[in-house]
Design an enzyme around this catalytic site. Structure first.
Site, PDB file in Angstrom:
ATOM      1  N   ASP A 310      31.968  17.811   0.103  1.00 52.51           N
ATOM      2  CA  ASP A 310      31.544  18.730  -0.950  1.00 52.51           C
ATOM      3  C   ASP A 310      32.368  20.003  -0.832  1.00 52.51           C
ATOM      4  O   ASP A 310      32.837  20.354   0.260  1.00 52.51           O
ATOM      5  CB  ASP A 310      30.050  19.047  -0.843  1.00 52.51           C
ATOM      6  CG  ASP A 310      29.466  19.541  -2.162  1.00 52.51           C
ATOM      7  OD1 ASP A 310      28.908  18.698  -2.907  1.00 52.51           O
ATOM      8  OD2 ASP A 310      29.587  20.743  -2.462  1.00 52.51           O
ATOM      9  N   SER A 311      32.520  20.707  -1.959  1.00 58.19           N
ATOM     10  CA  SER A 311      33.294  21.942  -1.936  1.00 58.19           C
ATOM     11  C   SER A 311      32.463  23.133  -1.481  1.00 58.19           C
ATOM     12  O   SER A 311      33.020  24.171  -1.111  1.00 58.19           O
ATOM     13  CB  SER A 311      33.867  22.226  -3.334  1.00 58.19           C
ATOM     14  OG  SER A 311      32.821  22.377  -4.271  1.00 58.19           O
ATOM     15  N   ASP A 358      29.710  11.440  -7.407  1.00 61.52           N
ATOM     16  CA  ASP A 358      28.634  12.102  -8.146  1.00 61.52           C
ATOM     17  C   ASP A 358      29.049  13.533  -8.454  1.00 61.52           C
ATOM     18  O   ASP A 358      28.476  14.500  -7.948  1.00 61.52           O
ATOM     19  CB  ASP A 358      27.338  12.079  -7.325  1.00 61.52           C
ATOM     20  CG  ASP A 358      26.138  12.582  -8.117  1.00 61.52           C
ATOM     21  OD1 ASP A 358      26.220  12.620  -9.358  1.00 61.52           O
ATOM     22  OD2 ASP A 358      25.120  12.943  -7.494  1.00 61.52           O
ATOM     23  N   CYS A 398      26.829  13.137 -15.167  1.00 61.72           N
ATOM     24  CA  CYS A 398      25.667  13.868 -15.671  1.00 61.72           C
ATOM     25  C   CYS A 398      26.031  14.668 -16.910  1.00 61.72           C
ATOM     26  O   CYS A 398      25.319  15.600 -17.288  1.00 61.72           O
ATOM     27  CB  CYS A 398      25.092  14.777 -14.585  1.00 61.72           C
ATOM     28  SG  CYS A 398      26.219  16.055 -13.998  1.00 61.72           S
TER      29      CYS A 398
END
Length: 454
Positions: A310-311, A358, A398
């Site tokens: 993740d960033s 995701d 999403c």
């Protein structure tokens, strides 16, 4: 900027017509009326004289000059020549036929949110209480709740309450206001949601109320109004805002103050479990892990190794805490950009048996759809490069502006460019507490596709 009064807004009633041929979505009960769909010069206050008139007798003047958005946004809230944010307004078509009733926000491009499609239906406290009760009861149709778990109780347009999202994490409610027109009613809404949750076996003791920065800007919310809104929060502002709840048999933490959305991604809860069923004995890469939903479910399901990326350093800190809390030692966390990380792993010659994608929403508006599809293509193609024949790809979107058909066609393009066959094992949506209204297709936003790459 517009300063809102957090008390119940004025009972003054207003009326406005759409531009010619711009009324059709609202006949289908779509709740969003954009400013450019309105004939602004037809705005008028519903005095007793007006209410006694035959509203269908005279069409609007086609040559009347429309009031500008700037005039509406900069007007004095005390000037009754124009409505204030949260006032009730009736929407008519251009010929004067009644369509719907809603709440107006003069400072927003999404000018009116519609809540009633019968002229007999009022927008009052009893209406909100009834809809909140229906929404919470709707979540109980699938069975008894877990008081220590997480669920979405109110989902904006999907529950006929455009502008309000409420998630429950154990005994804490995370209340997100996405429509400025609801601000004058927020205190009442919180009271009704809390009461409904208690009636339906999930009593809550704490409340966080918030608006994200983009919404504050787009809804024209002043700093003063935002501060008043946030004062409805009952969390101890000096305490740790991390809340623990049960998620797929795991103890998970989310940061209600500084996290994304309403704290976590409850819409993916069942998808985390479904994806995990494919991960036993596999080396797994989870891109955009956030607080570790997919990664920890895979680790618990018996993955040989899980690499979670993740960033956000803050998100990774919470993910690490979650792994430690659940005694999962077969997962490690790397910080990095999703595109750069996949590229660097390919250059190093890495391979994984399964990859989970995701990413955040790539398309926030209709004009961003093509760019979003290009980003999804690039991301998924990079993932396919790291998978051997028979590898599993779990890929999500999403972005409500990207349809399921568009997303599947994107995968077709990936297979063509990479010379690989992609076999869909599952085509999934959100957890059932994230209902969607057919009249508002944007509420059907989440796609989770499980693919075997040949």
């Amino acid at each position: 900027m517009v300063t809102f009064n957090l008390m119940q807004s004025s009972s003054a009633r207003w009326q406005i017509r759409t531009r010619p041929n711009r009324h059709y979505p609202f006949l289908s009960r779509h709740p969003w009326v954009m400013a450019n769909a309105l004939a602004h010069a037809t705005l008028r206050e519903m005095t007793p004289e007006v209410e006694s008139d035959d509203s269908q007798s005279q069409p609007a003047d086609k040559n009347a000059a429309a009031e500008t958005d700037q005039q509406a946004a900069e007007s004095d809230p005390n000037d009754r020549q124009l409505p204030v944010c949260g006032d009730i307004i009736d929407l008519l078509d251009y010929d004067g036929n009644w369509i719907a009733r809603g709440l107006i926000n003069p400072a927003s491009r999404l000018r009116i949110r519609l809540y009633a499609f019968s002229s007999e239906e009022q927008i009052d406290d009893a209406t909100w209480a009834e809809r909140i009760e229906q929404a919470v009861a709707r979540r109980r149709l699938t069975g008894s709740p877990n008081p220590q778990g997480g669920e979405r109780l109110i989902f904006s347009e999907s529950d006929r309450m455009s502008g309000l999202i409420v998630d429950r994490y154990a005994d804490c409610l995370s209340v997100q206001i996405t429509g400025g027109a609801l601000i004058p009613r927020t205190e009442m809404l919180i009271r009704e949601v809390t009461a409904a949750a208690a009636r339906h076996q999930t009593p809550c003791q704490r409340v966080l109320v918030w608006m994200d920065d983009a919404t504050v800007k787009h809804e024209g919310v002043s700093e003063e109004t935002l501060a008043e809104l946030q004062s409805l929060t009952t969390l101890d502002s000096e305490a740790d805002s991390t809340v623990w709840y049960q998620h797929n048999g795991l103890e998970m933490a989310i940061d209600l103050q500084d996290g994304q959305k309403t704290g976590g991604y409850l819409d993916q809860q069942l998808n985390h479990a479904a994806a995990a069923s494919y991960m036993a004995d596999r080396r797994v890469l989870d891109i955009c892990t956030y607080t570790g939903g997919f990664a920890l479910a895979a680790a618990r399901a018996g993955a040989k190794e899980v690499v979670a990326v993740d960033s956000s350093e803050r998100a990774l800190d919470i993910a690490k805490r979650n792994a430690e809390r659940n005694q999962l030692t077969n997962v490690r966390f790397d910080q990095g950009d999703c595109f750069d990380d996949l590229k660097e792993r390919r250059e190093r010659g890495e391979q994984f048996d399964a990859i989970i994608l995701d990413p955040p929403r790539f398309a926030g508006s209709r004009n961003q759809t093509n760019a979003a599809l290009r980003a999804y293509t690039r991301l998924n193609a990079s993932a396919v490069d790291l998978l051997p024949p028979g590898g599993i790809l779990v890929t999500c979107s999403c972005s409500g502006r990207v349809s399921r058909a568009d997303f599947l066609n994107m995968l077709v393009d990936v297979g063509r460019k990479r010379g690989r066959d992609l076999i869909v094992l599952e085509s999934r949506g959100p957890s059932p507490d994230h209902v969607f209204a057919v009249s508002c297709p944007e509420s059907d936003y989440l796609k989770c596709i499980v693919v075997q790459v040949i």
